[in-house]
Design a protein around this motif. Structure first.
Motif, short mmCIF file in Angstrom:
data_model
loop_
_atom_site.label_atom_id
_atom_site.label_comp_id
_atom_site.label_asym_id
_atom_site.label_seq_id
_atom_site.Cartn_x
_atom_site.Cartn_y
_atom_site.Cartn_z
N ILE A 1 0.84 -1.21 0.00
CA ILE A 1 0.00 0.00 0.00
C ILE A 1 0.87 1.26 0.00
CG2 ILE A 1 -1.95 -1.10 1.18
CD1 ILE A 1 -1.07 0.49 3.73
N ASP A 2 2.16 1.11 0.30
CA ASP A 2 2.99 2.30 0.54
C ASP A 2 3.44 3.03 -0.73
OD1 ASP A 2 2.85 1.57 3.21
OD2 ASP A 2 4.72 0.43 3.15
N LYS A 3 3.40 2.39 -1.88
CA LYS A 3 3.90 2.94 -3.14
C LYS A 3 5.36 3.41 -3.00
CE LYS A 3 2.78 6.77 -5.79
NZ LYS A 3 3.76 6.81 -6.87
N ALA B 1 1.96 11.67 7.56
CA ALA B 1 2.44 10.32 7.23
C ALA B 1 3.11 9.75 8.46
CB ALA B 1 3.44 10.40 6.08
N GLU B 2 2.91 8.47 8.72
CA GLU B 2 3.50 7.87 9.93
C GLU B 2 5.02 7.99 9.95
OE1 GLU B 2 2.95 3.63 10.23
OE2 GLU B 2 3.53 3.28 8.16
N GLY B 3 5.62 8.10 8.75
CA GLY B 3 7.09 8.16 8.69
C GLY B 3 7.65 9.57 8.70
N GLN C 1 -6.43 0.69 6.55
CA GLN C 1 -5.90 1.03 5.22
C GLN C 1 -5.36 -0.18 4.47
OE1 GLN C 1 -3.50 5.03 5.87
NE2 GLN C 1 -3.75 3.91 7.77
N ARG C 2 -5.14 -1.27 5.14
CA ARG C 2 -4.58 -2.45 4.47
C ARG C 2 -5.66 -3.40 3.95
NH1 ARG C 2 0.48 -3.68 7.20
NH2 ARG C 2 -0.04 -5.88 7.34
N GLY C 3 -6.89 -3.23 4.44
CA GLY C 3 -7.90 -4.22 4.11
C GLY C 3 -8.91 -3.76 3.08
O1 F6P Z 1 4.05 -1.82 4.35
C1 F6P Z 1 2.71 -1.74 4.67
C2 F6P Z 1 2.53 -1.24 6.08
O2 F6P Z 1 1.14 -1.19 6.36
C3 F6P Z 1 3.16 0.12 6.38
O3 F6P Z 1 2.41 1.20 5.88
C4 F6P Z 1 3.28 0.08 7.88
O4 F6P Z 1 4.32 0.88 8.34
C5 F6P Z 1 3.57 -1.39 8.15
O5 F6P Z 1 3.14 -2.11 7.00
C6 F6P Z 1 2.90 -1.95 9.37
O6 F6P Z 1 3.34 -3.26 9.53
P1 F6P Z 1 2.62 -4.32 10.48
O7 F6P Z 1 1.28 -4.64 9.88
O8 F6P Z 1 3.52 -5.49 10.48
O9 F6P Z 1 2.43 -3.65 11.80
#
Ligand code: F6P
Length: 323
Positions: A127-129, A222-224, A255-257
């Motif tokens: 998802i990070d591009k 952004a988290e980073g 955001q991942r699902g």
């Molecule tokens: O690489 C995808 C991601 O969702 C990142 O955006 C995030 O920093 C990381 O994975 C979180 O990882 P985990 O699901 O292992 O906590």
């Protein structure tokens, strides 16, 4: 190439299943035997490998996650771990590997290729591009749309209560999710690792808005971001601008699902098809990407190492449109 294996590894992303489906069905179309490996490199080491047919990937194009499951596997970082894993491919005469994942997954693939000579193809599933050599990664569009939907909802409350919301989105070390979702939701400010974050500027801009009685604001972080996540940003704002009713919202794994967007299903299908074409054409150690709507093949090493540059224009647009 006669027998190939496929795995998904690292953080899952919406569209991985669509890519998997494309690889399996294209492989079968060209007469290859196709094997699925469960839980990424962990399953390769534990010999959790099974033969797939066309039905194995039925009814999954619309599903988030990955039917092969995913894992981050420490043991695979060691030469012994990789030898054990490769032995399980060798005993089945598997002579090609497709890896769907991000930078960690590609590093593992490169090592396997270097040590045992097996051709490997990477598909950008994250998802990070944050991979070089493709305009979009599989899952990015869905993640951004999920973030947009969430931020739109947050804006309703921000508006009803005259609040300042600081919304943190994912992206690991990259700011693309923040940049795209921030522009699309009319964020006042977007804080990303690719641009330096100056909190004095943020405070000055908010104070100016306060004077104009513009109290509804959304900052997407952004988290980073180098300054820190939403909580750090909120701390400074609460201290220096106590008049703002400041709230933090961290979107997290939502955001991942979810079901992949049309765009993610399309790129996953195209990339999956071309992964097989690439293997059959003798390509190896490359990531299949799409640049300007054309297929592209970038060495895995470069895909991981190089960084796209975020156009200054985008940040200027944020500033101008948020006035
Ligand atoms: O690489 C995808 C991601 O969702 C990142 O955006 C995030 O920093 C990381 O994975 C979180 O990882 P985990 O699901 O292992 O906590």
């Amino acid at each position: 190439v006669n027998k190939i294996a496929i795995l998904t590894s690292g953080g899952d992303s919406p569209g991985m299943n669509a890519a998997l489906r494309a690889v399996v069905r294209t492989g079968l179309y060209f007469g290859l035997e196709v094997y699925g490996i469960m839980r990424g490199y962990s399953g390769m080491m534990e010999d959790d490998i099974f033969q797939m047919d066309s039905r194995s990937v039925a009814n999954i194009i619309q599903r988030g996650g990955t039917i092969l499951k995913s894992a981050r596997c420490k043991e695979f970082y060691t030469a012994e771990g990789r030898a054990k894993a490769y032995a399980n491919l060798k005993k089945r005469d598997i002579d090609g590997l497709v890896v769907i994942g991000g930078d960690g997954s590609f590093t593992g693939a490169m090592k396997l290729q270097a040590e045992f000579g097996i051709p490997v193809i990477g598909l950008p599933g994250t998802i990070d591009k944050d991979l070089y050599g493709t305009d979009f990664t599989i899952g990015f569009d869905t993640a951004v749309n999920t973030a947009v939907e969430a931020i739109d909802k947050i804006r309703d409350t921000a508006d009803a209560h005259d609040r300042l919301f600081i919304v943190e989105v994912m992206g690991r070390h990259a700011g693309y999710i923040a940049l795209h979702s921030g522009i699309a939701t009319g964020a006042e400010t977007i804080l990303i690792p690719e641009a330096s974050t100056n909190m004095d500027d943020v405070i000055a801009s908010l104070s100016e808005k306060e004077k104009r009685k513009k109290l509804v604001n959304i900052i997407v972080v952004a988290e980073g971001d180098a300054f820190g996540g939403a909580n750090e940003v909120a701390k400074v704002i609460k201290e220096r601008l106590p008049k703002f009713d400041t709230k933090v919202s961290i979107l997290g794994h939502i955001q991942r699902g979810g079901s992949p967007t049309c765009s993610d299903r399309l790129i996953a299908s195209r990339m999956g098809y071309h992964a097989i074409e690439a293997l059959l054409a003798g390509k190896s150690n490359v990531m299949v990407g799409i640049i300007n709507n054309e297929m592209s093949y970038t060495p895995l090493e470069i895909a991981i190492r190089e960084k796209d540059i975020i156009d200054e224009d985008w940040l200027r647009i944020v500033k101008i449109l948020a006035s």
